[in-house]
Design an enzyme around this catalytic site. Sequence first.
Site, PDB file in Angstrom:
ATOM      1  N   LYS A 124     -12.440   9.442  45.517  1.00 30.18           N
ATOM      2  CA  LYS A 124     -11.872  10.114  44.344  1.00 30.18           C
ATOM      3  C   LYS A 124     -10.788   9.293  43.660  1.00 30.18           C
ATOM      4  CE  LYS A 124     -13.026  14.930  45.276  1.00 30.18           C
ATOM      5  NZ  LYS A 124     -14.087  14.651  46.242  1.00 30.18           N
ATOM      6  N   GLU A 208      -2.760  16.345  41.883  1.00 31.80           N
ATOM      7  CA  GLU A 208      -3.198  16.522  40.503  1.00 31.80           C
ATOM      8  C   GLU A 208      -2.637  17.824  39.934  1.00 31.80           C
ATOM      9  OE1 GLU A 208      -7.540  14.274  40.437  1.00 31.80           O
ATOM     10  OE2 GLU A 208      -7.462  16.455  40.415  1.00 31.80           O
ATOM     11  N   ARG A 302     -26.201  11.816  43.900  1.00 27.19           N
ATOM     12  CA  ARG A 302     -27.391  12.342  44.564  1.00 27.19           C
ATOM     13  C   ARG A 302     -27.985  13.433  43.684  1.00 27.19           C
ATOM     14  NH1 ARG A 302     -25.223  17.206  45.765  1.00 27.19           N
ATOM     15  NH2 ARG A 302     -23.064  17.279  46.452  1.00 27.19           N
TER      16      ARG A 302
END
Length: 483
Positions: A124, A208, A302
Amino acid sequence: MMIRQPQNESRRIMIANRGEIASRVAKACRELGHTPIGLWTDNEPEATHLQFCDEWVHLEGASNAETYLNPEKILKIAKENNVHAIHPGYGFLSENADFARTLEANGITFIGPNTEAIRVMGDKAISKRLANEAGVPTVPGTDTAVPTVEEAVRISNDIGYPVLLKAVAGGGGRGMRACESEADVRANFEAVGRESLAAFNNGDLLVEKLILNPRHVEVQILADKKGNIFHFFERECSVQRRHQKIIEEAPSPFIGNDEAVRQDLCETAVKLAKAVDYDSAGTVEFIMAEDKSFYFLEMNTRIQVEHPITEEITGMDLIVCMIQSALGDELGIPSQEFITRTGHAIECRICAEDPITMLPAPGLVTGFETNFPQGTRFDHCMYKGLEVTPDFDPMVGKLVCKGIVRDVALRKMRAALDGLFIEGLKTNKPLLKEILKEEKFCEGDYSTSYIKEIAPQDKVDTSFNHHRFYTVLAGVEARRMGI
Protein backbone atom coordinates in the site's frame (compact mmCIF):
# COMPACT_ATOMS: atom_id res chain seq x y z
CA MET A 1 -20.55 -8.56 -28.17
CA MET A 2 -17.05 -9.93 -28.07
CA ILE A 3 -15.10 -10.77 -31.23
CA ARG A 4 -13.46 -14.15 -30.77
CA GLN A 5 -10.10 -14.50 -32.41
CA PRO A 6 -8.56 -17.83 -33.44
CA GLN A 7 -6.76 -19.30 -30.44
CA ASN A 8 -3.39 -20.94 -30.15
CA GLU A 9 -3.07 -24.65 -29.46
CA SER A 10 -4.86 -26.25 -26.53
CA ARG A 11 -3.11 -25.67 -23.20
CA ARG A 12 -3.19 -27.61 -19.94
CA ILE A 13 -4.36 -25.16 -17.30
CA MET A 14 -4.31 -26.05 -13.62
CA ILE A 15 -6.67 -24.21 -11.27
CA ALA A 16 -4.98 -23.54 -7.93
CA ASN A 17 -8.23 -22.85 -6.13
CA ARG A 18 -11.55 -24.34 -5.11
CA GLY A 19 -15.26 -23.56 -4.83
CA GLU A 20 -17.27 -21.46 -7.24
CA ILE A 21 -14.30 -19.60 -8.71
CA ALA A 22 -12.58 -22.88 -9.64
CA SER A 23 -15.78 -23.98 -11.42
CA ARG A 24 -15.94 -20.62 -13.19
CA VAL A 25 -12.35 -20.85 -14.42
CA ALA A 26 -12.79 -24.47 -15.54
CA LYS A 27 -15.78 -23.52 -17.69
CA ALA A 28 -13.81 -20.69 -19.30
CA CYS A 29 -10.91 -23.05 -20.06
CA ARG A 30 -13.25 -25.50 -21.77
CA GLU A 31 -14.85 -22.71 -23.80
CA LEU A 32 -11.41 -21.76 -25.14
CA GLY A 33 -10.51 -25.37 -25.93
CA HIS A 34 -8.00 -25.74 -23.11
CA THR A 35 -7.80 -28.60 -20.60
CA PRO A 36 -8.81 -27.57 -17.07
CA ILE A 37 -7.06 -29.52 -14.33
CA GLY A 38 -8.69 -29.41 -10.90
CA LEU A 39 -7.18 -30.03 -7.49
CA TRP A 40 -8.78 -31.95 -4.65
CA THR A 41 -7.60 -32.06 -1.07
CA ASP A 42 -7.99 -34.48 1.82
CA ASN A 43 -10.72 -32.40 3.45
CA GLU A 44 -12.55 -31.84 0.12
CA PRO A 45 -12.29 -35.09 -1.87
CA GLU A 46 -15.60 -34.46 -3.69
CA ALA A 47 -15.23 -30.76 -4.38
CA THR A 48 -17.93 -29.45 -6.73
CA HIS A 49 -15.55 -27.78 -9.16
CA LEU A 50 -14.10 -31.14 -10.21
CA GLN A 51 -17.17 -31.92 -12.32
CA PHE A 52 -16.18 -29.08 -14.66
CA CYS A 53 -12.55 -30.18 -14.98
CA ASP A 54 -11.17 -32.68 -17.48
CA GLU A 55 -8.55 -34.01 -15.06
CA TRP A 56 -8.31 -34.21 -11.26
CA VAL A 57 -5.10 -34.17 -9.25
CA HIS A 58 -4.70 -34.86 -5.54
CA LEU A 59 -3.21 -31.95 -3.60
CA GLU A 60 -2.29 -33.81 -0.44
CA GLY A 61 -3.10 -32.10 2.83
CA ALA A 62 -6.05 -31.05 4.99
CA SER A 63 -5.17 -27.44 5.81
CA ASN A 64 -4.73 -24.40 3.60
CA ALA A 65 -1.08 -24.14 4.63
CA GLU A 66 -0.53 -27.69 3.36
CA THR A 67 -2.50 -27.22 0.15
CA TYR A 68 -3.62 -24.03 -1.58
CA LEU A 69 -1.08 -21.88 0.27
CA ASN A 70 1.82 -24.22 -0.45
CA PRO A 71 3.58 -22.92 -3.59
CA GLU A 72 6.26 -25.62 -3.60
CA LYS A 73 3.71 -28.42 -3.57
CA ILE A 74 1.58 -26.77 -6.28
CA LEU A 75 4.64 -26.23 -8.49
CA LYS A 76 5.68 -29.87 -8.06
CA ILE A 77 2.23 -31.11 -9.09
CA ALA A 78 2.17 -28.73 -12.06
CA LYS A 79 5.51 -30.01 -13.35
CA GLU A 80 4.52 -33.64 -12.84
CA ASN A 81 1.34 -33.10 -14.87
CA ASN A 82 2.87 -31.10 -17.75
CA VAL A 83 0.88 -27.99 -16.89
CA HIS A 84 1.32 -25.01 -19.23
CA ALA A 85 -0.41 -22.40 -17.06
CA ILE A 86 -1.94 -21.91 -13.61
CA HIS A 87 -4.98 -19.80 -12.79
CA PRO A 88 -4.96 -18.84 -9.09
CA GLY A 89 -8.57 -17.57 -8.86
CA TYR A 90 -8.81 -15.11 -5.98
CA GLY A 91 -7.43 -15.40 -2.46
CA PHE A 92 -4.76 -18.00 -1.66
CA LEU A 93 -1.74 -17.36 -3.98
CA SER A 94 -3.49 -15.06 -6.44
CA GLU A 95 -1.50 -11.97 -5.39
CA ASN A 96 1.73 -13.69 -4.41
CA ALA A 97 4.51 -12.21 -6.54
CA ASP A 98 7.05 -14.82 -5.44
CA PHE A 99 4.75 -17.63 -6.56
CA ALA A 100 4.19 -15.98 -9.94
CA ARG A 101 7.93 -15.43 -10.34
CA THR A 102 8.68 -19.08 -9.49
CA LEU A 103 6.18 -20.30 -12.08
CA GLU A 104 7.72 -18.03 -14.69
CA ALA A 105 11.21 -19.35 -13.88
CA ASN A 106 9.91 -22.89 -14.43
CA GLY A 107 8.30 -22.12 -17.77
CA ILE A 108 4.72 -22.10 -16.45
CA THR A 109 2.43 -19.19 -17.25
CA PHE A 110 0.83 -17.41 -14.30
CA ILE A 111 -2.65 -16.32 -15.36
CA GLY A 112 -2.47 -12.89 -13.84
CA PRO A 113 -0.36 -9.75 -14.19
CA ASN A 114 3.41 -9.50 -14.37
CA THR A 115 5.25 -10.02 -11.11
CA GLU A 116 6.39 -6.41 -10.79
CA ALA A 117 2.79 -5.17 -10.98
CA ILE A 118 1.80 -7.65 -8.27
CA ARG A 119 4.71 -6.57 -6.07
CA VAL A 120 4.18 -2.83 -6.46
CA MET A 121 0.40 -2.83 -6.10
CA GLY A 122 0.50 -5.34 -3.24
CA ASP A 123 2.31 -2.84 -1.03
CA LYS A 124 0.00 0.00 0.00
CA ALA A 125 2.87 2.41 0.66
CA ILE A 126 4.58 1.79 -2.69
CA SER A 127 1.30 1.80 -4.64
CA LYS A 128 0.30 5.08 -3.02
CA ARG A 129 3.62 6.68 -4.01
CA LEU A 130 3.16 5.37 -7.55
CA ALA A 131 -0.36 6.80 -7.65
CA ASN A 132 0.90 10.18 -6.48
CA GLU A 133 3.59 10.17 -9.16
CA ALA A 134 1.01 9.24 -11.81
CA GLY A 135 -1.25 12.13 -10.79
CA VAL A 136 -3.90 9.85 -9.28
CA PRO A 137 -5.58 11.44 -6.23
CA THR A 138 -4.80 9.69 -2.93
CA VAL A 139 -6.12 10.09 0.59
CA PRO A 140 -4.13 12.63 2.65
CA GLY A 141 -1.63 10.81 4.83
CA THR A 142 1.62 8.88 4.62
CA ASP A 143 2.94 6.88 1.69
CA THR A 144 5.69 5.28 3.77
CA ALA A 145 5.44 3.12 6.87
CA VAL A 146 5.15 5.04 10.14
CA PRO A 147 7.84 3.66 12.49
CA THR A 148 6.60 4.74 15.93
CA VAL A 149 3.43 5.65 17.76
CA GLU A 150 4.83 9.13 18.42
CA GLU A 151 5.27 9.70 14.68
CA ALA A 152 1.75 8.38 14.09
CA VAL A 153 0.39 10.86 16.65
CA ARG A 154 2.28 13.76 15.06
CA ILE A 155 0.98 12.92 11.57
CA SER A 156 -2.56 12.41 12.85
CA ASN A 157 -2.53 15.78 14.59
CA ASP A 158 -1.30 17.41 11.37
CA ILE A 159 -3.93 15.96 9.02
CA GLY A 160 -6.75 16.10 11.57
CA TYR A 161 -9.03 13.49 13.07
CA PRO A 162 -10.55 11.05 12.45
CA VAL A 163 -7.68 9.02 10.97
CA LEU A 164 -7.21 5.45 9.87
CA LEU A 165 -4.35 3.18 10.92
CA LYS A 166 -3.89 0.81 7.98
CA ALA A 167 -1.58 -2.11 7.33
CA VAL A 168 0.91 -1.57 4.51
CA ALA A 169 0.35 -5.14 3.31
CA GLY A 170 -3.31 -5.40 4.32
CA GLY A 171 -6.36 -6.62 2.51
CA GLY A 172 -9.82 -8.04 3.08
CA GLY A 173 -10.57 -5.44 5.73
CA ARG A 174 -7.90 -6.70 8.15
CA GLY A 175 -5.26 -4.49 9.72
CA MET A 176 -7.41 -1.36 9.77
CA ARG A 177 -8.57 0.73 12.74
CA ALA A 178 -10.36 4.09 12.84
CA CYS A 179 -9.11 6.56 15.43
CA GLU A 180 -11.11 9.58 16.63
CA SER A 181 -8.41 11.12 18.82
CA GLU A 182 -4.77 11.06 19.85
CA ALA A 183 -5.71 8.68 22.66
CA ASP A 184 -7.17 6.25 20.10
CA VAL A 185 -3.97 6.33 18.05
CA ARG A 186 -1.89 5.58 21.12
CA ALA A 187 -4.24 2.80 22.19
CA ASN A 188 -4.46 1.12 18.78
CA PHE A 189 -1.06 1.56 17.09
CA GLU A 190 0.68 -1.49 18.55
CA ALA A 191 -2.46 -3.65 18.40
CA VAL A 192 -3.00 -2.98 14.70
CA GLY A 193 0.69 -3.63 14.07
CA ARG A 194 0.45 -7.02 15.78
CA GLU A 195 -2.71 -7.89 13.86
CA SER A 196 -1.03 -6.95 10.59
CA LEU A 197 2.09 -8.94 11.41
CA ALA A 198 0.01 -12.02 12.20
CA ALA A 199 -2.16 -11.72 9.10
CA PHE A 200 0.37 -10.55 6.50
CA ASN A 201 3.80 -11.17 8.04
CA ASN A 202 4.31 -7.41 7.89
CA GLY A 203 3.49 -5.13 10.81
CA ASP A 204 4.16 -1.81 9.05
CA LEU A 205 1.35 0.76 9.19
CA LEU A 206 0.21 3.85 7.29
CA VAL A 207 -1.73 6.78 8.72
CA GLU A 208 -4.45 8.29 6.52
CA LYS A 209 -7.24 10.79 6.86
CA LEU A 210 -10.53 8.94 7.42
CA ILE A 211 -13.09 10.05 4.84
CA LEU A 212 -16.49 10.33 6.52
CA ASN A 213 -19.49 8.52 5.01
CA PRO A 214 -17.45 7.28 2.04
CA ARG A 215 -18.64 5.18 -0.87
CA HIS A 216 -16.51 2.25 -1.97
CA VAL A 217 -16.39 2.41 -5.76
CA GLU A 218 -14.06 0.36 -7.94
CA VAL A 219 -13.19 0.15 -11.62
CA GLN A 220 -12.65 -3.12 -13.50
CA ILE A 221 -9.75 -2.96 -15.92
CA LEU A 222 -8.30 -5.44 -18.39
CA ALA A 223 -4.98 -5.27 -20.22
CA ASP A 224 -3.16 -7.46 -22.70
CA LYS A 225 0.55 -8.08 -23.30
CA LYS A 226 0.63 -5.50 -26.10
CA GLY A 227 0.08 -2.39 -23.99
CA ASN A 228 -3.68 -2.11 -24.50
CA ILE A 229 -5.59 -1.25 -21.31
CA PHE A 230 -9.37 -1.00 -21.13
CA HIS A 231 -11.88 -0.25 -18.40
CA PHE A 232 -15.24 -1.98 -17.94
CA PHE A 233 -16.88 0.78 -15.90
CA GLU A 234 -17.41 0.82 -12.16
CA ARG A 235 -18.95 -1.20 -9.37
CA GLU A 236 -20.37 0.02 -6.06
CA CYS A 237 -19.31 -2.09 -3.05
CA SER A 238 -20.29 0.05 -0.08
CA VAL A 239 -22.46 -2.43 1.83
CA GLN A 240 -19.82 -4.09 4.00
CA ARG A 241 -19.34 -5.76 7.34
CA ARG A 242 -15.91 -5.60 8.98
CA HIS A 243 -14.64 -3.91 5.79
CA GLN A 244 -15.70 -6.96 3.74
CA LYS A 245 -18.29 -6.66 1.00
CA ILE A 246 -21.79 -8.15 1.23
CA ILE A 247 -23.64 -6.62 -1.72
CA GLU A 248 -22.21 -5.12 -4.93
CA GLU A 249 -23.85 -3.20 -7.77
CA ALA A 250 -22.94 -2.09 -11.27
CA PRO A 251 -23.17 0.70 -12.17
CA SER A 252 -22.82 2.74 -8.98
CA PRO A 253 -26.14 4.22 -7.80
CA PHE A 254 -24.18 7.02 -6.12
CA ILE A 255 -22.58 8.13 -9.39
CA GLY A 256 -25.93 7.62 -11.11
CA ASN A 257 -26.21 9.61 -14.32
CA ASP A 258 -23.16 11.80 -13.63
CA GLU A 259 -21.22 10.65 -16.70
CA ALA A 260 -18.48 13.23 -16.18
CA VAL A 261 -17.58 11.72 -12.79
CA ARG A 262 -17.86 8.19 -14.22
CA GLN A 263 -15.53 9.00 -17.11
CA ASP A 264 -13.04 10.74 -14.82
CA LEU A 265 -13.03 7.80 -12.41
CA CYS A 266 -12.59 5.16 -15.12
CA GLU A 267 -9.89 7.09 -16.97
CA THR A 268 -8.03 7.58 -13.68
CA ALA A 269 -8.06 3.80 -13.13
CA VAL A 270 -6.61 3.24 -16.60
CA LYS A 271 -3.95 5.89 -15.93
CA LEU A 272 -2.82 4.02 -12.81
CA ALA A 273 -2.80 0.67 -14.64
CA LYS A 274 -0.61 2.18 -17.36
CA ALA A 275 1.78 3.56 -14.75
CA VAL A 276 2.48 0.02 -13.51
CA ASP A 277 2.49 -1.60 -16.99
CA TYR A 278 -0.47 -3.75 -16.08
CA ASP A 279 -1.30 -6.73 -18.29
CA SER A 280 -4.25 -8.75 -16.95
CA ALA A 281 -7.63 -8.38 -15.28
CA GLY A 282 -7.52 -6.20 -12.18
CA THR A 283 -9.51 -3.75 -10.12
CA VAL A 284 -8.63 -0.24 -9.01
CA GLU A 285 -10.49 0.63 -5.83
CA PHE A 286 -11.42 4.14 -4.72
CA ILE A 287 -13.22 5.74 -1.84
CA MET A 288 -15.58 8.50 -2.89
CA ALA A 289 -16.52 11.40 -0.63
CA GLU A 290 -19.99 12.91 -0.33
CA ASP A 291 -19.10 15.55 -2.93
CA LYS A 292 -18.07 12.76 -5.38
CA SER A 293 -14.38 13.55 -5.13
CA PHE A 294 -12.50 10.25 -5.15
CA TYR A 295 -9.23 8.88 -3.84
CA PHE A 296 -7.18 5.82 -4.76
CA LEU A 297 -7.49 3.10 -2.15
CA GLU A 298 -5.71 0.04 -3.55
CA MET A 299 -5.43 -2.16 -6.61
CA ASN A 300 -6.35 -5.85 -6.56
CA THR A 301 -4.11 -7.62 -9.05
CA ARG A 302 -6.50 -10.52 -9.65
CA ILE A 303 -10.06 -11.29 -10.62
CA GLN A 304 -12.52 -10.26 -7.91
CA VAL A 305 -15.47 -11.99 -6.29
CA GLU A 306 -17.85 -9.40 -7.74
CA HIS A 307 -16.68 -9.63 -11.37
CA PRO A 308 -20.00 -11.23 -12.53
CA ILE A 309 -21.95 -7.98 -12.24
CA THR A 310 -19.50 -6.31 -14.62
CA GLU A 311 -19.88 -9.22 -17.01
CA GLU A 312 -23.66 -8.89 -16.82
CA ILE A 313 -23.76 -5.19 -17.77
CA THR A 314 -21.04 -5.36 -20.45
CA GLY A 315 -21.58 -8.82 -21.96
CA MET A 316 -17.85 -9.54 -21.62
CA ASP A 317 -16.36 -12.72 -20.16
CA LEU A 318 -13.57 -11.45 -17.93
CA ILE A 319 -12.17 -14.89 -17.07
CA VAL A 320 -11.90 -15.80 -20.74
CA CYS A 321 -10.19 -12.47 -21.42
CA MET A 322 -7.82 -13.02 -18.52
CA ILE A 323 -6.74 -16.39 -19.90
CA GLN A 324 -6.36 -14.96 -23.41
CA SER A 325 -4.19 -12.13 -22.12
CA ALA A 326 -1.89 -14.44 -20.15
CA LEU A 327 -1.39 -16.74 -23.15
CA GLY A 328 -0.71 -13.81 -25.49
CA ASP A 329 -3.90 -14.34 -27.52
CA GLU A 330 -5.92 -11.52 -29.04
CA LEU A 331 -8.67 -10.10 -26.84
CA GLY A 332 -10.72 -8.99 -29.81
CA ILE A 333 -11.39 -5.53 -28.37
CA PRO A 334 -10.65 -2.91 -31.04
CA SER A 335 -11.04 0.14 -28.76
CA GLN A 336 -12.46 1.41 -25.48
CA GLU A 337 -15.59 2.55 -27.32
CA PHE A 338 -16.31 -1.08 -28.20
CA ILE A 339 -17.05 -1.77 -24.52
CA THR A 340 -20.55 -0.58 -23.65
CA ARG A 341 -22.89 -1.18 -20.74
CA THR A 342 -26.59 -1.78 -20.43
CA GLY A 343 -28.91 -2.36 -17.51
CA HIS A 344 -28.10 -2.79 -13.84
CA ALA A 345 -26.73 -5.82 -11.99
CA ILE A 346 -26.62 -6.67 -8.29
CA GLU A 347 -24.65 -9.39 -6.52
CA CYS A 348 -25.40 -10.80 -3.08
CA ARG A 349 -22.74 -12.91 -1.42
CA ILE A 350 -24.31 -16.00 0.13
CA CYS A 351 -22.25 -16.86 3.20
CA ALA A 352 -22.42 -19.57 5.84
CA GLU A 353 -22.66 -17.15 8.70
CA ASP A 354 -25.05 -15.98 11.38
CA PRO A 355 -27.28 -13.27 9.81
CA ILE A 356 -27.31 -11.24 13.02
CA THR A 357 -23.75 -11.46 14.32
CA MET A 358 -22.34 -11.95 10.80
CA LEU A 359 -19.83 -14.46 12.16
CA PRO A 360 -19.00 -17.71 10.32
CA ALA A 361 -21.41 -20.58 10.99
CA PRO A 362 -20.08 -23.88 9.59
CA GLY A 363 -22.55 -26.70 9.14
CA LEU A 364 -24.04 -29.42 6.95
CA VAL A 365 -26.37 -28.68 4.02
CA THR A 366 -29.32 -31.06 4.45
CA GLY A 367 -31.44 -29.55 1.68
CA PHE A 368 -30.74 -27.34 -1.33
CA GLU A 369 -33.11 -26.18 -4.08
CA THR A 370 -33.48 -23.10 -6.27
CA ASN A 371 -36.47 -21.48 -7.95
CA PHE A 372 -35.12 -18.31 -9.55
CA PRO A 373 -36.68 -15.63 -11.76
CA GLN A 374 -35.38 -14.91 -15.25
CA GLY A 375 -32.18 -12.85 -15.28
CA THR A 376 -30.63 -14.72 -12.34
CA ARG A 377 -27.12 -16.16 -12.18
CA PHE A 378 -25.89 -18.25 -9.26
CA ASP A 379 -22.16 -19.02 -9.10
CA HIS A 380 -21.86 -21.49 -6.23
CA CYS A 381 -20.41 -24.66 -4.77
CA MET A 382 -23.61 -25.89 -3.09
CA TYR A 383 -25.14 -29.37 -2.98
CA LYS A 384 -27.14 -31.45 -0.53
CA GLY A 385 -24.64 -33.09 1.79
CA LEU A 386 -22.03 -30.34 1.54
CA GLU A 387 -20.21 -29.82 4.81
CA VAL A 388 -19.08 -26.24 5.18
CA THR A 389 -16.05 -26.24 7.45
CA PRO A 390 -14.10 -23.45 9.17
CA ASP A 391 -11.16 -24.21 6.87
CA PHE A 392 -12.27 -21.85 4.10
CA ASP A 393 -13.96 -18.51 3.58
CA PRO A 394 -17.65 -18.81 4.55
CA MET A 395 -18.89 -17.64 1.14
CA VAL A 396 -20.66 -20.53 -0.61
CA GLY A 397 -22.18 -18.69 -3.56
CA LYS A 398 -22.81 -15.45 -5.41
CA LEU A 399 -26.37 -14.61 -6.44
CA VAL A 400 -26.50 -12.17 -9.36
CA CYS A 401 -29.56 -10.51 -10.87
CA LYS A 402 -29.78 -8.13 -13.82
CA GLY A 403 -32.56 -5.74 -14.79
CA ILE A 404 -32.98 -3.06 -17.40
CA VAL A 405 -32.90 -0.53 -14.52
CA ARG A 406 -31.93 -0.75 -10.85
CA ASP A 407 -35.51 -1.14 -9.58
CA VAL A 408 -35.99 -4.18 -11.80
CA ALA A 409 -32.70 -5.70 -10.64
CA LEU A 410 -33.77 -5.16 -7.01
CA ARG A 411 -37.12 -6.80 -7.65
CA LYS A 412 -35.48 -9.81 -9.27
CA MET A 413 -32.98 -10.14 -6.43
CA ARG A 414 -35.74 -10.17 -3.83
CA ALA A 415 -37.49 -12.93 -5.80
CA ALA A 416 -34.21 -14.83 -6.24
CA LEU A 417 -33.49 -14.74 -2.50
CA ASP A 418 -37.03 -16.03 -1.87
CA GLY A 419 -36.28 -18.84 -4.34
CA LEU A 420 -33.01 -19.90 -2.72
CA PHE A 421 -33.54 -22.72 -0.21
CA ILE A 422 -30.65 -23.94 1.93
CA GLU A 423 -31.64 -26.22 4.79
CA GLY A 424 -29.43 -27.23 7.70
CA LEU A 425 -26.92 -24.44 7.14
CA LYS A 426 -27.22 -21.04 8.73
CA THR A 427 -26.64 -18.33 6.10
CA ASN A 428 -26.79 -14.56 5.74
CA LYS A 429 -29.85 -14.80 3.45
CA PRO A 430 -32.21 -13.26 6.07
CA LEU A 431 -29.85 -10.27 6.43
CA LEU A 432 -29.67 -9.81 2.66
CA LYS A 433 -33.47 -9.89 2.42
CA GLU A 434 -33.72 -7.24 5.12
CA ILE A 435 -31.22 -4.99 3.33
CA LEU A 436 -32.96 -5.42 -0.04
CA LYS A 437 -36.19 -3.97 1.35
CA GLU A 438 -34.69 -1.27 3.57
CA GLU A 439 -35.56 2.28 2.47
CA LYS A 440 -32.08 3.81 2.38
CA PHE A 441 -30.65 0.94 0.38
CA CYS A 442 -33.58 0.95 -2.04
CA GLU A 443 -32.96 4.65 -2.65
CA GLY A 444 -29.25 3.99 -3.25
CA ASP A 445 -28.47 6.24 -0.29
CA TYR A 446 -25.84 4.32 1.65
CA SER A 447 -22.16 4.43 2.56
CA THR A 448 -19.62 1.98 4.00
CA SER A 449 -21.14 2.81 7.41
CA TYR A 450 -24.49 1.33 6.36
CA ILE A 451 -24.40 -1.82 8.52
CA LYS A 452 -23.27 0.13 11.58
CA GLU A 453 -25.68 3.05 11.18
CA ILE A 454 -28.82 1.40 9.76
CA ALA A 455 -28.29 -1.94 11.57
CA PRO A 456 -30.53 -4.11 9.33
CA GLN A 457 -29.28 -7.11 11.31
CA ASP A 458 -31.43 -5.98 14.23
CA LYS A 459 -34.59 -6.60 12.17
CA VAL A 460 -33.63 -10.02 10.79
CA ASP A 461 -36.21 -12.81 10.90
CA THR A 462 -34.38 -16.13 11.20
CA SER A 463 -37.38 -18.46 11.01
CA PHE A 464 -37.15 -21.07 8.24
CA ASN A 465 -40.17 -21.46 5.97
CA HIS A 466 -40.39 -25.26 5.87
CA HIS A 467 -43.76 -25.21 4.10
CA ARG A 468 -42.43 -23.13 1.24
CA PHE A 469 -39.24 -25.19 1.01
CA TYR A 470 -41.03 -28.53 0.75
CA THR A 471 -43.58 -27.10 -1.68
CA VAL A 472 -40.75 -26.10 -4.00
CA LEU A 473 -39.04 -29.45 -3.43
CA ALA A 474 -42.23 -31.28 -4.38
CA GLY A 475 -42.50 -29.22 -7.55
CA VAL A 476 -38.90 -29.99 -8.50
CA GLU A 477 -39.43 -33.72 -7.96
CA ALA A 478 -42.65 -33.62 -10.00
CA ARG A 479 -40.85 -32.00 -12.93
CA ARG A 480 -38.08 -34.60 -12.74
CA MET A 481 -40.72 -37.36 -12.91
CA GLY A 482 -42.45 -35.68 -15.85
CA ILE A 483 -45.64 -35.01 -13.91
